[in-house]
Write an enzyme that holds these catalytic residues in place. Sequence first.
Site, PDB file in Angstrom:
ATOM      1  N   VAL A 286       0.836  -1.205   0.000  1.00  0.00           N
ATOM      2  CA  VAL A 286       0.000   0.000   0.000  1.00  0.00           C
ATOM      3  C   VAL A 286       0.872   1.256   0.000  1.00  0.00           C
ATOM      4  O   VAL A 286       0.525   2.259  -0.634  1.00  0.00           O
ATOM      5  CB  VAL A 286      -0.996  -0.009   1.178  1.00  0.00           C
ATOM      6  N   CYS A 287       2.014   1.208   0.660  1.00  0.00           N
ATOM      7  CA  CYS A 287       2.917   2.365   0.674  1.00  0.00           C
ATOM      8  C   CYS A 287       3.449   2.652  -0.729  1.00  0.00           C
ATOM      9  O   CYS A 287       3.559   3.814  -1.132  1.00  0.00           O
ATOM     10  CB  CYS A 287       4.059   2.140   1.655  1.00  0.00           C
ATOM     11  N   THR A 288       3.745   1.602  -1.465  1.00  0.00           N
ATOM     12  CA  THR A 288       4.198   1.760  -2.846  1.00  0.00           C
ATOM     13  C   THR A 288       3.071   2.289  -3.719  1.00  0.00           C
ATOM     14  O   THR A 288       3.275   3.210  -4.519  1.00  0.00           O
ATOM     15  CB  THR A 288       4.735   0.418  -3.382  1.00  0.00           C
TER      16      THR A 288
END
Length: 178
Positions: A68-70
Amino acid sequence: MKTSRMIAFVAFAAMAGAAHAQLRVGAKAPAFSLQAALGGAQFDFNLADALKKGPVVLYFYPKSFTSVCTEEAHLFAEATEQFAALGASVIGVSGDDIDTQRKFSSLECRDKFPVGADAGMKVIKAYDASFAGIFAARVSYVIAPDGGILSVVSSSDAQPHIEGALKTLRAWRSGRAS
C-alpha cells in the site's frame, strides 16, 4: 515463524493506523527538519522553508517498499502536476533510514516528490502519526503557508489521501481567491 509474525504485525499496524489520533484541523503544524531524498539525491528538508513556497501535503506511511505504501507513492507521483498547479508541494515521511528513502524516491516516487527519513520517529510522533510508537500510521495533512493544518486524512487505503488533499487545496485556493 518469527518472520511471519512480523509480517502479520506490520499488516495489522498499517490497517489499524486509521483508528489512531492525529492533530486537528486548525492546529499549528509542528516545525521540523529532516533528511530527505528526491530522485535518489539526499538533502535537508525544512517545513518552514517549504511553506514559504505554498501549502505542503505531508503524508506519513508505515514502510517503504510495502504494497500500500508503494501504491500511495505511485498515486502521489501521478498527481504531482495537479498539486503543483494548486501551488502545493508533497513530502512523504516514514521511519525508514535515508538509504532506503533514496531508493524509494527514485523507484516508487518516480523522482516526482521527496520522502523524508524519520528513523527516530520524532516528526511522526510530533504529528501524532505513530502506531504503537513503532511505525508511522497512514495519515496525511495539508498545511497552509501560515502553518495551520487545513485537513487531516487517516485511512489504511492510499487513494483517500490523494483525493482528500486535492479537494482541500482546491477549496483553499477558491476561498483565498474570493
